[in-house]
Write a protein that holds these residues in place. Structure first.
Motif, PDB file in Angstrom:
ATOM      1  N   VAL A 133       3.400  -4.950   2.450  1.00  9.81           N
ATOM      2  CA  VAL A 133       2.664  -5.788   3.394  1.00  9.81           C
ATOM      3  C   VAL A 133       2.925  -7.278   3.140  1.00  9.81           C
ATOM      4  O   VAL A 133       3.176  -8.028   4.068  1.00  9.81           O
ATOM      5  CB  VAL A 133       1.161  -5.478   3.334  1.00  9.81           C
ATOM      6  CG1 VAL A 133       0.396  -6.378   4.279  1.00  9.81           C
ATOM      7  CG2 VAL A 133       0.911  -4.021   3.696  1.00  9.81           C
ATOM      8  N   PHE A 138       0.877  -1.169   0.000  1.00 10.67           N
ATOM      9  CA  PHE A 138       0.000   0.000   0.000  1.00 10.67           C
ATOM     10  C   PHE A 138       0.909   1.212   0.000  1.00 10.67           C
ATOM     11  O   PHE A 138       1.546   1.503   1.011  1.00 10.67           O
ATOM     12  CB  PHE A 138      -0.884   0.013   1.245  1.00 10.67           C
ATOM     13  CG  PHE A 138      -1.851  -1.138   1.309  1.00 10.67           C
ATOM     14  CD1 PHE A 138      -2.976  -1.163   0.495  1.00 10.67           C
ATOM     15  CD2 PHE A 138      -1.641  -2.191   2.186  1.00 10.67           C
ATOM     16  CE1 PHE A 138      -3.864  -2.224   0.563  1.00 10.67           C
ATOM     17  CE2 PHE A 138      -2.533  -3.246   2.248  1.00 10.67           C
ATOM     18  CZ  PHE A 138      -3.649  -3.262   1.430  1.00 10.67           C
ATOM     19  N   LEU A 147       4.272   1.112   1.881  1.00  8.34           N
ATOM     20  CA  LEU A 147       4.254   0.061   2.893  1.00  8.34           C
ATOM     21  C   LEU A 147       4.140  -1.308   2.234  1.00  8.34           C
ATOM     22  O   LEU A 147       3.132  -1.630   1.611  1.00  8.34           O
ATOM     23  CB  LEU A 147       3.062   0.284   3.838  1.00  8.34           C
ATOM     24  CG  LEU A 147       2.884  -0.759   4.928  1.00  8.34           C
ATOM     25  CD1 LEU A 147       4.006  -0.685   5.946  1.00  8.34           C
ATOM     26  CD2 LEU A 147       1.537  -0.610   5.595  1.00  8.34           C
ATOM     27  N   PRO A 197       1.113 -12.533  14.031  1.00 10.62           N
ATOM     28  CA  PRO A 197       0.821 -11.331  14.819  1.00 10.62           C
ATOM     29  C   PRO A 197       0.037 -10.297  14.018  1.00 10.62           C
ATOM     30  O   PRO A 197      -0.031 -10.368  12.796  1.00 10.62           O
ATOM     31  CB  PRO A 197       2.203 -10.790  15.195  1.00 10.62           C
ATOM     32  CG  PRO A 197       3.153 -11.454  14.275  1.00 10.62           C
ATOM     33  CD  PRO A 197       2.545 -12.728  13.818  1.00 10.62           C
ATOM     34  N   SER A 198      -0.527  -9.349  14.749  1.00 13.11           N
ATOM     35  CA  SER A 198      -1.298  -8.272  14.124  1.00 13.11           C
ATOM     36  C   SER A 198      -0.413  -7.506  13.147  1.00 13.11           C
ATOM     37  O   SER A 198       0.741  -7.219  13.439  1.00 13.11           O
ATOM     38  CB  SER A 198      -1.823  -7.339  15.207  1.00 13.11           C
ATOM     39  OG  SER A 198      -2.603  -6.342  14.633  1.00 13.11           O
ATOM     40  N   GLY A 199      -0.968  -7.207  11.978  1.00 12.80           N
ATOM     41  CA  GLY A 199      -0.220  -6.433  10.991  1.00 12.80           C
ATOM     42  C   GLY A 199       0.697  -7.259  10.117  1.00 12.80           C
ATOM     43  O   GLY A 199       1.422  -6.718   9.290  1.00 12.80           O
ATOM     44  N   SER A 200       0.663  -8.598  10.278  1.00 13.90           N
ATOM     45  CA  SER A 200       1.580  -9.423   9.491  1.00 13.90           C
ATOM     46  C   SER A 200       1.077  -9.635   8.067  1.00 13.90           C
ATOM     47  O   SER A 200       1.801 -10.185   7.239  1.00 13.90           O
ATOM     48  CB  SER A 200       1.790 -10.770  10.187  1.00 13.90           C
ATOM     49  OG  SER A 200       0.551 -11.403  10.406  1.00 13.90           O
ATOM     50  N   GLY A 201      -0.157  -9.223   7.783  1.00 18.57           N
ATOM     51  CA  GLY A 201      -0.645  -9.315   6.405  1.00 18.57           C
ATOM     52  C   GLY A 201      -1.615 -10.459   6.157  1.00 18.57           C
ATOM     53  O   GLY A 201      -1.915 -10.770   5.003  1.00 18.57           O
ATOM     54  N   LYS A 202      -2.132 -11.073   7.212  1.00 20.98           N
ATOM     55  CA  LYS A 202      -3.052 -12.215   7.035  1.00 20.98           C
ATOM     56  C   LYS A 202      -4.322 -11.795   6.303  1.00 20.98           C
ATOM     57  O   LYS A 202      -4.716 -12.426   5.321  1.00 20.98           O
ATOM     58  CB  LYS A 202      -3.431 -12.809   8.413  1.00 20.98           C
ATOM     59  CG  LYS A 202      -2.255 -13.164   9.282  1.00 20.98           C
ATOM     60  CD  LYS A 202      -2.690 -13.699  10.626  1.00 20.98           C
ATOM     61  CE  LYS A 202      -3.497 -12.732  11.470  1.00 20.98           C
ATOM     62  NZ  LYS A 202      -2.753 -11.581  12.007  1.00 20.98           N
ATOM     63  N   SER A 203      -4.954 -10.730   6.805  1.00 21.48           N
ATOM     64  CA  SER A 203      -6.195 -10.272   6.155  1.00 21.48           C
ATOM     65  C   SER A 203      -5.924  -9.853   4.723  1.00 21.48           C
ATOM     66  O   SER A 203      -6.696 -10.153   3.813  1.00 21.48           O
ATOM     67  CB  SER A 203      -6.787  -9.087   6.908  1.00 21.48           C
ATOM     68  OG  SER A 203      -7.093  -9.447   8.221  1.00 21.48           O
ATOM     69  N   THR A 204      -4.820  -9.158   4.530  1.00 23.98           N
ATOM     70  CA  THR A 204      -4.486  -8.680   3.194  1.00 23.98           C
ATOM     71  C   THR A 204      -4.359  -9.857   2.229  1.00 23.98           C
ATOM     72  O   THR A 204      -4.897  -9.820   1.123  1.00 23.98           O
ATOM     73  CB  THR A 204      -3.173  -7.877   3.227  1.00 23.98           C
ATOM     74  OG1 THR A 204      -3.315  -6.834   4.187  1.00 23.98           O
ATOM     75  CG2 THR A 204      -2.842  -7.303   1.877  1.00 23.98           C
ATOM     76  N   GLU A 224     -10.715 -14.103  10.790  1.00 22.71           N
ATOM     77  CA  GLU A 224     -10.949 -13.999  12.239  1.00 22.71           C
ATOM     78  C   GLU A 224     -12.451 -13.966  12.563  1.00 22.71           C
ATOM     79  O   GLU A 224     -12.940 -12.993  13.143  1.00 22.71           O
ATOM     80  CB  GLU A 224     -10.260 -12.747  12.797  1.00 22.71           C
ATOM     81  CG  GLU A 224      -8.766 -12.778  12.567  1.00 22.71           C
ATOM     82  CD  GLU A 224      -8.043 -11.722  13.388  1.00 22.71           C
ATOM     83  OE1 GLU A 224      -8.493 -11.454  14.514  1.00 22.71           O
ATOM     84  OE2 GLU A 224      -7.029 -11.203  12.920  1.00 22.71           O
ATOM     85  N   GLU A 277      -8.260  -7.083  -3.003  1.00 31.76           N
ATOM     86  CA  GLU A 277      -7.023  -6.312  -3.176  1.00 31.76           C
ATOM     87  C   GLU A 277      -6.297  -6.857  -4.406  1.00 31.76           C
ATOM     88  O   GLU A 277      -6.324  -8.055  -4.666  1.00 31.76           O
ATOM     89  CB  GLU A 277      -6.086  -6.478  -1.963  1.00 31.76           C
ATOM     90  CG  GLU A 277      -6.692  -6.088  -0.632  1.00 31.76           C
ATOM     91  CD  GLU A 277      -6.825  -4.589  -0.433  1.00 31.76           C
ATOM     92  OE1 GLU A 277      -6.415  -3.819  -1.335  1.00 31.76           O
ATOM     93  OE2 GLU A 277      -7.352  -4.199   0.621  1.00 31.76           O
ATOM     94  N   HIS A 282      -7.231 -16.814  15.628  1.00 32.65           N
ATOM     95  CA  HIS A 282      -6.428 -16.842  16.848  1.00 32.65           C
ATOM     96  C   HIS A 282      -6.876 -17.996  17.735  1.00 32.65           C
ATOM     97  O   HIS A 282      -6.420 -18.111  18.869  1.00 32.65           O
ATOM     98  CB  HIS A 282      -6.570 -15.518  17.604  1.00 32.65           C
ATOM     99  CG  HIS A 282      -5.880 -14.387  16.911  1.00 32.65           C
ATOM    100  ND1 HIS A 282      -4.544 -14.404  16.618  1.00 32.65           N
ATOM    101  CD2 HIS A 282      -6.342 -13.212  16.420  1.00 32.65           C
ATOM    102  CE1 HIS A 282      -4.207 -13.292  15.993  1.00 32.65           C
ATOM    103  NE2 HIS A 282      -5.290 -12.552  15.856  1.00 32.65           N
TER     104      HIS A 282
END
Ligand SMILES: Nc1ncnc2c1ncn2[C@@H]1O[C@H](COP(=O)(O)OP(=O)(O)OP(=O)(O)O)[C@@H](O)[C@H]1O
Ligand SMILES: [Mg+2]
Lengths: 262, 308
Positions: A28, A23, A26, A47-54, A184, A63, A216
């Motif tokens: 990802v 993005f 950034l 962990p949070s922000g590691s790009g799983k959702s992306t 999640e 995306e 999680h």
């Protein structure tokens, strides 16, 4: 109801090759390689922000990826290949690809102006052109299957979080997808409501649905998962059978993450 | 989890003695301010009433023209041109809002230009420009322009196109108020962009769009009085016709006020029900209709204070 049959039996349901996504500046996803086999429950943790959702959103082209290749059931996602040239698909072609991929969101995203049964029948009527009566009957069956037969006429605001998420699962199943993506699905729920949703997912897995699950819930991953990937910083750090990765992680980063969440 | 929690002492009070609940008899708070302000308001109203009653106004003239057939026809025309312009404005507004948000730079540019021009110039000027279009284009569709641009057409174009520019911004705000997750969920189901807009986004945006649109419509009822400059026979033109003859200016202006108040009141009631309809699903309980309120209040009057 195992959903649509695969067009390319034997081929992986999802195949990612060196998938990159950024993005702006950034970065990802920095080169994801993985394969999801048909009828497999594939868990993604990290962990949070590691790009799983992306990554999950790339699979149904919510995306656009910047580099690499991504196939679902042997078809490139969002592009057509002729020779060694790639052509972007039109919006309408992308919509056709998405029909076969169900998605369940962390925050449910039910349509608040429609009742539960209307939520479930909307896409079959609009996208598949099913008759309303038939779609309503099928929707009612699906709601019964997720244990909400008596809530068909309720609006989302009248349902608990767990009930909303089960309606959302029924809504995705109504399109008879060959692949289900879960982002999640239980992390916005009160602890006592998590079990109902996981039960529905477990049942789906038993029926042979191919599922990619960002979660999680390590217990679910261990019991139901067939494969598990640990992502961190936009790369796959470790992968294997959930039992092995969760009980005997090889990587320092995996160990550090698991010691925090287990 | 090793923290111990102190047991809450049992019993109704700190003393632990159970006491029966006596009905409370307390002196209510006195709202002296309300009494004072009520007296002031009544006084001012009485003074105003006396002034108008004693002024040089022939109330019988007002009464005489209140239900004059010509003026009532004018009120009907006011309603008609307002509704028609509002419909045109809504269609243009939704179109312009969707164009403005599209990724296509030509589309969003055109929409931006439209909004900029028509929101930035007075509506009376726009009405006069439509009315005098023949000065620029003597013929239109193979006909004399003055035959195409009738008073009705000029009023409709002037008011409707101007309204569209305002509605575009209202609709855009409404669309942007809808959570992005809704669009994503719809796309993920395979719905097209158009289906997503029509079936998912716009119905939810209506909740934000309807209240300011009601305002716009009430404004439109009144702004339509400007259509007299293109000789459209709305209520103000009719009233002016009468008072230029009989010179009862104030008397007839009150007639006009009466009809505008009738129209805006009727519309406000309609707006209430429209808002209620689009609140579906957004709250667990819809606000009661006046009829339901009256029923509920009648019931509660029989049990004063709600005491059991
Ligand atoms: N549309 C976007 N625009 C800009 N940055 C984005 C966008 N979507 C995600 N990101 C960024 O990408 C990174 C990865 O986000 P992602 O949602 O994939 O993480 P995640 O692994 O799902 O985390 P979580 O467990 O918190 O859900 C984050 O730093 C996030 O801020
Ligand atoms: Mg996420």
């Amino acid at each position: 109801m195992a959903g649509n049959l695969s067009k390319n039996p034997g081929a992986p349901m999802v195949k990612a090759e060196d998938v990159h996504k950024s993005f702006g500046h950034l970065q990802v996803l920095k080169g994801i390689d993985l394969e999801v086999r048909p009828r497999e429950v594939f868990c993604l943790i990290g962990p949070s922000g590691s790009g799983k959702s992306t990554f999950l959103r790339c699979i149904n082209h919510l995306e656009k990826i910047n580099a690499g290749r991504l196939w679902v059931d042997g078809e490139l996602v969002g592009y057509r290949q002729k020779g060694d040239k790639l052509y972007e698909m039109k919006d309408s072609e992308i919509a056709v690809q998405r029909r076969d991929i169900g998605m369940v969101f962390q925050r449910f995203n039910l349509f608040p102006h429609m009742t539960a049964v209307e939520n479930v029948m909307e896409a079959p009527v609009r996208v598949k052109g099913q008759g309303k009566a038939e779609a309503r009957e099928r929707a009612q069956q699906l709601l019964e299957r997720v244990g909400l037969g008596d809530k068909a006429g309720s609006y989302p605001s009248q349902l608990s979080g767990g009930q909303q998420q089960r309606v959302a699962i029924a809504r995705a199943l109504a399109m008879e997808p060959k692949l289900m993506l879960f982002d999640e699905p239980t992390s916005a729920l009160d602890p006592e409501l998590v079990g109902d949703v996981l039960d529905v997912m477990r049942q789906l897995a038993e029926e042979g649905m191919t599922m990619v699950v960002v979660t999680h819930e390590m217990g679910f991953a261990r019991e139901v998962g067939d494969a598990l990937v640990f992502m961190d910083g936009g790369v796959v750090v470790e992968s294997g059978h959930p039992r092995d990765v969760l009980t005997d992680p090889q990587h320092e980063r995996t160990k550090a993450f698991l010691s925090k969440v287990l | 989890m090793t923290t111990s929690v102190d047991k809450v002492p049992e019993g109704p009070g700190p003393s632990g003695t159970a006491s029966p609940h006596h009905p409370i008899r307390a002196v209510p708070v006195r709202h002296y301010g309300r009494w004072v302000s009520a007296v002031v308001v009544v006084g001012v109203l009485a003074a105003l009433g006396a002034a108008f009653a004693g002024g040089k106004i022939t109330w019988s003239t007002t009464r005489e023209f209140l239900f004059n057939a010509d003026i009532m026809a004018g009120a009907g025309n006011t309603l008609f041109i307002s509704v028609a312009s509002m419909v045109l404005g809504l269609v243009l507004g939704v179109t312009a809002a969707v164009m403005r948000m599209s990724g296509n730079p030509v589309m969003s540019g055109v929409a931006w230009l439209y909004i900029w021009i028509f929101r930035g110039t007075p509506v009376i000027v726009q009405l006069l420009i439509w009315w005098n279009l023949a000065l620029v284009f003597p013929t239109m569709f193979g006909q004399d322009t003055n035959k195409v641009i009738t008073p009705l057409v000029a009023a409709l174009l002037g008011l409707g196109i101007n309204e569209g520019a305002y509605m575009a911004e209202i609709v855009r705000a409404g669309i942007q108020s809808v959570d992005e997750g809704q669009t994503e969920a719809s796309h993920a189901l395979g719905m097209s962009k158009g289906q997503t807009m029509r079936r998912i986004v716009l119905p939810q945006a209506m909740r934000v769009i309807v209240p300011p649109t009601g305002n716009e419509f009430i404004n439109m009822l009144k702004t339509s009085s400007l259509a007299f400059v293109v000789t459209y026979p709305e209520v103000m033109l009719k009233v002016q016709d009468v008072y230029t003859n009989n010179l009862a200016v104030m008397e007839l202006l009150f007639v006009a006020c009466f009809w505008y108040l009738v129209l805006t009141t009727v519309f406000s009631i309609g707006q209430f029900y429209l808002e209620r309809r689009y609140a579906r699903g957004s709250s667990r309980n819809l606000p009661p209709t006046p009829l339901q309120k009256i029923k509920a209040n009648m019931f509660s009057l029989r049990t004063p204070g709600g005491a059991l």
